[in-house]
Design a protein around this motif. Structure first.
Motif, PDB file in Angstrom:
ATOM      1  N   VAL A 261      21.628 -10.573 -11.622  1.00  0.00           N
ATOM      2  CA  VAL A 261      20.425 -10.917 -10.862  1.00  0.00           C
ATOM      3  C   VAL A 261      20.492 -10.193  -9.521  1.00  0.00           C
ATOM      4  O   VAL A 261      21.402 -10.433  -8.728  1.00  0.00           O
ATOM      5  N   TYR A 262      19.533  -9.308  -9.290  1.00  0.00           N
ATOM      6  CA  TYR A 262      19.488  -8.579  -8.018  1.00  0.00           C
ATOM      7  C   TYR A 262      18.293  -9.080  -7.217  1.00  0.00           C
ATOM      8  O   TYR A 262      17.210  -9.294  -7.764  1.00  0.00           O
ATOM      9  N   ILE A 263      18.484  -9.270  -5.908  1.00  0.00           N
ATOM     10  CA  ILE A 263      17.446  -9.859  -5.069  1.00  0.00           C
ATOM     11  C   ILE A 263      16.918  -8.841  -4.063  1.00  0.00           C
ATOM     12  O   ILE A 263      17.683  -8.202  -3.345  1.00  0.00           O
ATOM     13  N   LEU A 264      15.595  -8.726  -4.028  1.00  0.00           N
ATOM     14  CA  LEU A 264      14.908  -7.917  -3.024  1.00  0.00           C
ATOM     15  C   LEU A 264      14.102  -8.860  -2.135  1.00  0.00           C
ATOM     16  O   LEU A 264      13.274  -9.625  -2.623  1.00  0.00           O
ATOM     17  N   VAL A 265      14.351  -8.816  -0.837  1.00  0.00           N
ATOM     18  CA  VAL A 265      13.672  -9.704   0.094  1.00  0.00           C
ATOM     19  C   VAL A 265      12.799  -8.875   1.040  1.00  0.00           C
ATOM     20  O   VAL A 265      13.286  -7.945   1.685  1.00  0.00           O
TER      21      VAL A 265
ATOM     22  N   LYS B 239       7.345  -1.529 -10.276  1.00  0.00           N
ATOM     23  CA  LYS B 239       8.224  -0.425 -10.643  1.00  0.00           C
ATOM     24  C   LYS B 239       8.329   0.588  -9.509  1.00  0.00           C
ATOM     25  O   LYS B 239       9.388   1.181  -9.283  1.00  0.00           O
ATOM     26  N   ASP B 240       7.225   0.764  -8.788  1.00  0.00           N
ATOM     27  CA  ASP B 240       7.260   1.678  -7.649  1.00  0.00           C
ATOM     28  C   ASP B 240       8.162   1.110  -6.559  1.00  0.00           C
ATOM     29  O   ASP B 240       8.963   1.844  -5.951  1.00  0.00           O
ATOM     30  N   PHE B 241       8.041  -0.205  -6.308  1.00  0.00           N
ATOM     31  CA  PHE B 241       8.936  -0.857  -5.355  1.00  0.00           C
ATOM     32  C   PHE B 241      10.392  -0.669  -5.774  1.00  0.00           C
ATOM     33  O   PHE B 241      11.254  -0.319  -4.962  1.00  0.00           O
ATOM     34  N   PHE B 242      10.661  -0.925  -7.037  1.00  0.00           N
ATOM     35  CA  PHE B 242      12.036  -0.841  -7.535  1.00  0.00           C
ATOM     36  C   PHE B 242      12.596   0.567  -7.335  1.00  0.00           C
ATOM     37  O   PHE B 242      13.751   0.739  -6.936  1.00  0.00           O
ATOM     38  N   SER B 243      11.782   1.568  -7.628  1.00  0.00           N
ATOM     39  CA  SER B 243      12.262   2.958  -7.534  1.00  0.00           C
ATOM     40  C   SER B 243      12.613   3.326  -6.099  1.00  0.00           C
ATOM     41  O   SER B 243      13.445   4.201  -5.858  1.00  0.00           O
ATOM     42  N   HIS B 244      11.972   2.648  -5.127  1.00  0.00           N
ATOM     43  CA  HIS B 244      12.234   2.946  -3.716  1.00  0.00           C
ATOM     44  C   HIS B 244      13.385   2.124  -3.147  1.00  0.00           C
ATOM     45  O   HIS B 244      14.099   2.600  -2.251  1.00  0.00           O
TER      46      HIS B 244
ATOM     47  N   ILE C   1       8.615 -13.712  -7.125  1.00  0.00           N
ATOM     48  CA  ILE C   1       8.292 -13.251  -8.475  1.00  0.00           C
ATOM     49  C   ILE C   1       9.590 -12.806  -9.133  1.00  0.00           C
ATOM     50  O   ILE C   1      10.375 -12.070  -8.535  1.00  0.00           O
ATOM     51  N   LEU C   2       9.799 -13.259 -10.355  1.00  0.00           N
ATOM     52  CA  LEU C   2      10.998 -12.894 -11.105  1.00  0.00           C
ATOM     53  C   LEU C   2      10.619 -11.907 -12.205  1.00  0.00           C
ATOM     54  O   LEU C   2       9.687 -12.146 -12.967  1.00  0.00           O
ATOM     55  N   TYR C   3      11.348 -10.804 -12.248  1.00  0.00           N
ATOM     56  CA  TYR C   3      11.136  -9.787 -13.283  1.00  0.00           C
ATOM     57  C   TYR C   3      12.371  -9.726 -14.178  1.00  0.00           C
ATOM     58  O   TYR C   3      13.498  -9.652 -13.687  1.00  0.00           O
ATOM     59  N   SER C   4      12.149  -9.767 -15.467  1.00  0.00           N
ATOM     60  CA  SER C   4      13.255  -9.496 -16.388  1.00  0.00           C
ATOM     61  C   SER C   4      13.321  -7.994 -16.598  1.00  0.00           C
ATOM     62  O   SER C   4      12.313  -7.288 -16.502  1.00  0.00           O
ATOM     63  N   ILE C   5      14.518  -7.504 -16.864  1.00  0.00           N
ATOM     64  CA  ILE C   5      14.717  -6.067 -17.030  1.00  0.00           C
ATOM     65  C   ILE C   5      15.824  -5.835 -18.046  1.00  0.00           C
ATOM     66  O   ILE C   5      16.802  -6.587 -18.087  1.00  0.00           O
ATOM     67  N   ASP C   6      15.654  -4.852 -18.885  1.00  0.00           N
ATOM     68  CA  ASP C   6      16.690  -4.512 -19.861  1.00  0.00           C
ATOM     69  C   ASP C   6      17.644  -3.491 -19.265  1.00  0.00           C
ATOM     70  O   ASP C   6      17.224  -2.545 -18.584  1.00  0.00           O
ATOM     71  N   PHE C   7      18.920  -3.707 -19.540  1.00  0.00           N
ATOM     72  CA  PHE C   7      19.933  -2.747 -19.130  1.00  0.00           C
ATOM     73  C   PHE C   7      20.218  -1.782 -20.280  1.00  0.00           C
ATOM     74  O   PHE C   7      20.011  -2.114 -21.449  1.00  0.00           O
TER      75      PHE C   7
ATOM     76  N   PHE D 196      23.218   2.544  -8.069  1.00  0.00           N
ATOM     77  CA  PHE D 196      24.103   2.033  -9.114  1.00  0.00           C
ATOM     78  C   PHE D 196      23.364   1.131 -10.093  1.00  0.00           C
ATOM     79  O   PHE D 196      23.752   1.015 -11.255  1.00  0.00           O
ATOM     80  N   LEU D 197      22.262   0.505  -9.623  1.00  0.00           N
ATOM     81  CA  LEU D 197      21.476  -0.351 -10.501  1.00  0.00           C
ATOM     82  C   LEU D 197      20.416   0.457 -11.247  1.00  0.00           C
ATOM     83  O   LEU D 197      20.225   0.272 -12.456  1.00  0.00           O
ATOM     84  N   MET D 198      19.749   1.349 -10.534  1.00  0.00           N
ATOM     85  CA  MET D 198      18.718   2.184 -11.162  1.00  0.00           C
ATOM     86  C   MET D 198      19.297   2.986 -12.316  1.00  0.00           C
ATOM     87  O   MET D 198      18.624   3.211 -13.328  1.00  0.00           O
ATOM     88  N   ASP D 199      20.530   3.408 -12.177  1.00  0.00           N
ATOM     89  CA  ASP D 199      21.168   4.213 -13.221  1.00  0.00           C
ATOM     90  C   ASP D 199      21.462   3.413 -14.479  1.00  0.00           C
ATOM     91  O   ASP D 199      21.744   3.990 -15.540  1.00  0.00           O
ATOM     92  N   ARG D 200      21.405   2.089 -14.373  1.00  0.00           N
ATOM     93  CA  ARG D 200      21.815   1.239 -15.498  1.00  0.00           C
ATOM     94  C   ARG D 200      20.675   0.461 -16.144  1.00  0.00           C
ATOM     95  O   ARG D 200      20.869  -0.180 -17.175  1.00  0.00           O
TER      96      ARG D 200
END
Length: 217
Positions: free
Chosen positions: A108-112, A13-18, A52-58, A23-27
Motif C-alpha cells: 500500500v503506497y500513500i500519496l498525500v 494515472k497521470d498523477f501516478f506517473s509524476h 480515493i483508493l486505487y487497486s493496482i496489479d504488480f 522503484f514502484l513505477m517499475d513494478r
C-alpha cells in the motif's frame, strides 16, 4: 458511471506517473488501476480530507493499492505519519476481508496532497516520530516477533523461571482438557520452591482462573 470513472482513472494515472517513486513505477502495471469503494479516513476528519483508493496489479501478479489523500487542513499535523500508518493497516484489513483466501499482504503506497498556506515543515517519515529512538524503532519494526514455543521448552527449564514459570507451565499444558491435577501440582511446586502464596495471591488466582477457562469448568 463508466465514462466518469474512465476519466478519473486517466487523471489518476497521470498523477501516478509524476509522483510515484521509480522503484514502484517499475513494478506496477499502470493501466490496471481501478477505483475501489470505501473510505478509510477517521470519522472526525472526513470534513477536512478526501480519499480515493486505487487497486493496482504488480508485474509479479500480486495486487496492491495506491491510496490518495487530499488534506484540506490549513495547519500541518506532526502526527500525520502515524495516522497514515493506521490507514495503511485498514486498507490491508479491507483487502483481507475482500479476499478471505489471500495469504499475502498487499503493498500500500500513500500519496498525500497538501494545500496549506504554509510549507509543510514536519517530517513525512513515520519513524521520525520516535525521536531519538528512531533507529531502535526501525529495528523493532523490522524484527520478526519473538515466538516462545512452550512445547519446545522442558518443564525443568520453565521451573527455573522463578516468577513467570508457573504461568508458563500452566499454558504449556493448556491444550489438554484435563489439567486440574497437573495444575494443582504446579501450584504446589511453586508455593514450596519459589512464590509465597501470601505475597503472590493474585498471581495464583489468575493461574487458577486460566485453568478453569481452558478446561471449560
Amino acid at each position: 458511471g463508466g465514462v466518469s470513472q474512465s476519466r478519473y482513472l486517466r487523471i489518476a494515472k497521470d498523477f501516478f506517473s509524476h509522483y510515484l517513486p521509480t522503484f514502484l513505477m517499475d513494478r506496477i502495471i499502470l493501466d490496471s488501476a481501478q477505483i475501489e469503494d470505501g473510505t478509510f479516513i477517521d470519522q472526525e476528519l472526513k470534513a477536512s480530507a478526501t480519499d480515493i483508493l486505487y487497486s493496482i496489479d504488480f508485474k509479479n501478479k500480486h495486487k496492491g493499492y495506491i491510496y490518495t489523500l487530499a488534506e484540506h487542513q490549513s495547519t500541518p499535523e506532526k502526527m500525520a505519519p502515524f495516522r497514515f500508518m493506521q490507514y495503511r493497516m485498514r486498507i490491508m484489513k479491507h483487502h483481507l476481508n475482500q479476499n478471505p483466501e489471500e495469504s499475502i499482504l498487499p503493498i500500500v503506497y500513500i500519496l498525500v496532497f497538501y494545500n496549506g498556506k504554509k510549507p509543510y515543515l514536519y517530517s513525512t517519515d513515520f519513524f521520525d516520530l520516535f525521536g531519538e529512538n528512531k533507529t531502535l524503532a526501525i529495528q523493532t519494526f523490522n524484527e520478526p516477533f519473538r515466538l516462545i514455543d512452550l512445547s519446545q521448552l522442558s518443564d525443568e527449564e520453565l521451573k527455573s523461571h522463578r516468577y513467570s514459570g508457573m504461568f508458563e507451565m500452566a499454558m504449556k499444558m493448556g491444550h489438554a482438557r484435563t489439567i486440574t491435577k497437573q495444575l494443582l501440582e504446579i501450584l504446589l511446586y511453586f508455593s514450596w520452591h519459589a512464590l509465597d502464596p501470601h505475597e503472590f495471591g493474585d498471581y495464583y488466582d489468575r493461574v487458577i482462573q486460566y485453568g478453569y477457562i481452558v478446561t471449560g469448568k
